[in-house]
Design a protein around this motif. Sequence first.
Motif, short mmCIF file in Angstrom:
data_model
loop_
_atom_site.label_atom_id
_atom_site.label_comp_id
_atom_site.label_asym_id
_atom_site.label_seq_id
_atom_site.Cartn_x
_atom_site.Cartn_y
_atom_site.Cartn_z
N LEU A 66 41.68 -21.74 -88.75
CA LEU A 66 42.11 -20.22 -89.28
C LEU A 66 42.48 -19.24 -88.04
CD1 LEU A 66 39.52 -18.65 -91.97
CD2 LEU A 66 41.88 -20.37 -92.32
N ALA A 67 43.71 -18.75 -87.28
CA ALA A 67 44.16 -17.83 -86.80
C ALA A 67 43.28 -16.56 -86.92
CB ALA A 67 44.92 -17.81 -86.69
N PRO A 68 42.69 -16.10 -86.25
CA PRO A 68 42.06 -14.31 -85.67
C PRO A 68 42.96 -13.66 -86.17
CG PRO A 68 41.99 -15.42 -83.88
CD PRO A 68 42.52 -17.00 -84.78
N GLU A 69 43.86 -13.66 -86.53
CA GLU A 69 44.38 -12.77 -86.38
C GLU A 69 44.99 -12.21 -87.70
OE1 GLU A 69 47.43 -15.67 -84.70
OE2 GLU A 69 46.19 -15.19 -84.28
N SER A 70 45.02 -13.64 -88.78
CA SER A 70 45.41 -13.41 -89.88
C SER A 70 44.04 -13.72 -90.68
CB SER A 70 46.81 -14.14 -90.69
OG SER A 70 46.53 -15.54 -89.70
N ALA A 71 43.28 -14.21 -90.62
CA ALA A 71 41.49 -14.45 -91.11
C ALA A 71 41.15 -13.08 -92.18
CB ALA A 71 40.92 -15.14 -90.70
N GLY A 72 41.16 -11.95 -91.53
CA GLY A 72 40.64 -10.63 -91.86
C GLY A 72 40.55 -10.26 -93.20
#
Length: 340
Positions: free
Chosen positions: A143-149
Amino acid sequence: MSTHTVHAYAAMSAGAALEPYQFDAGELKSHEVEVKVEYCGLCHSDLSVIQNDWGVSSYPVIAGHEIIGTVTALGSEAKGLKLGQRVGIGWTADSCQHCEPCLDGRQVQCATGSTPTIIGHAGGFADKVRAAWQWAIPLPDDLAPESAGPLLCGGITVFTPILQHQIQAIHHVGVIGIGGLGHIAIKLLKAWGCEITAFTSNLDKTEELKAMGADHVVNSRDSAAMKQLKNSFDLLLSTVNVTLDWPMLMNTLAPNGQLHMVGLPLEPMQISAGSLIGLSRGVTGSATGSPATLAQLLKFAARKNIAPQVEIYPMSHINEAIERLHSGKARYRIVLKADF
């Protein structure tokens, strides 16, 4: 300067612009972890707390509850996590872990009152944040951290009803309101294999919504189109905060269908008993989800390559990002990148 100093952006009064703020967080509690914030989503619930729309805010408010970051400190009782590990923290920062709902996996219904990350607690519009170790959810590597939030609040909010109502690929699900929550719902339901109808007041989104996975797109203000959907939906997921024509929407439910509320209209819903009894329809609602369900969602999103569509702003431009969200033009979720 104390090593416990937190640098943040806070609202000092209801509806005020956010401003730089720092405080001493004190000693880390034995059951807590401290997380260095990398990214934090911006949610309508953050605005509600900043503005004290719900009457529960205490100032200064440090909002932000769709947090992705790395573990920088572990309390003596923290389990299953390690320093440097990337985790996510959502709406809930703590729960008692010993009442009946907590022991039954329903921590969001904690009998002593779970601790929201942004109410009476400092949230993720900061360089670091704390939470009970159970609520720091390991982030899959895929999971890409910039879009997972946004999965940690918007995502879990629409994922929980899918599990609650035992939705399967044979079912037809309608999603009302295609914003931050609704667009994630479409992506999840597409991966689930369902037939999906998206309800929007803006038909300019039609091609975009079909590309996300919607099979049908309907103007929610077109009463003729709505009447043609009589007895159609096994689940109708309402993500909006405004009052709609609930009797008309109830008529679109199939036998045993459910109108499920995750949006929060402030006015009472006018629904007749007859619309429930005749075809065994129901009206339900849910909050977010347990740590176990959050972990399931992140694993499912990683396996199916599901990512919220985000716009990224530096956290130092947080007031500009809030204005963007207020404008209704965000497509579809705003994420702040920490730049302290």
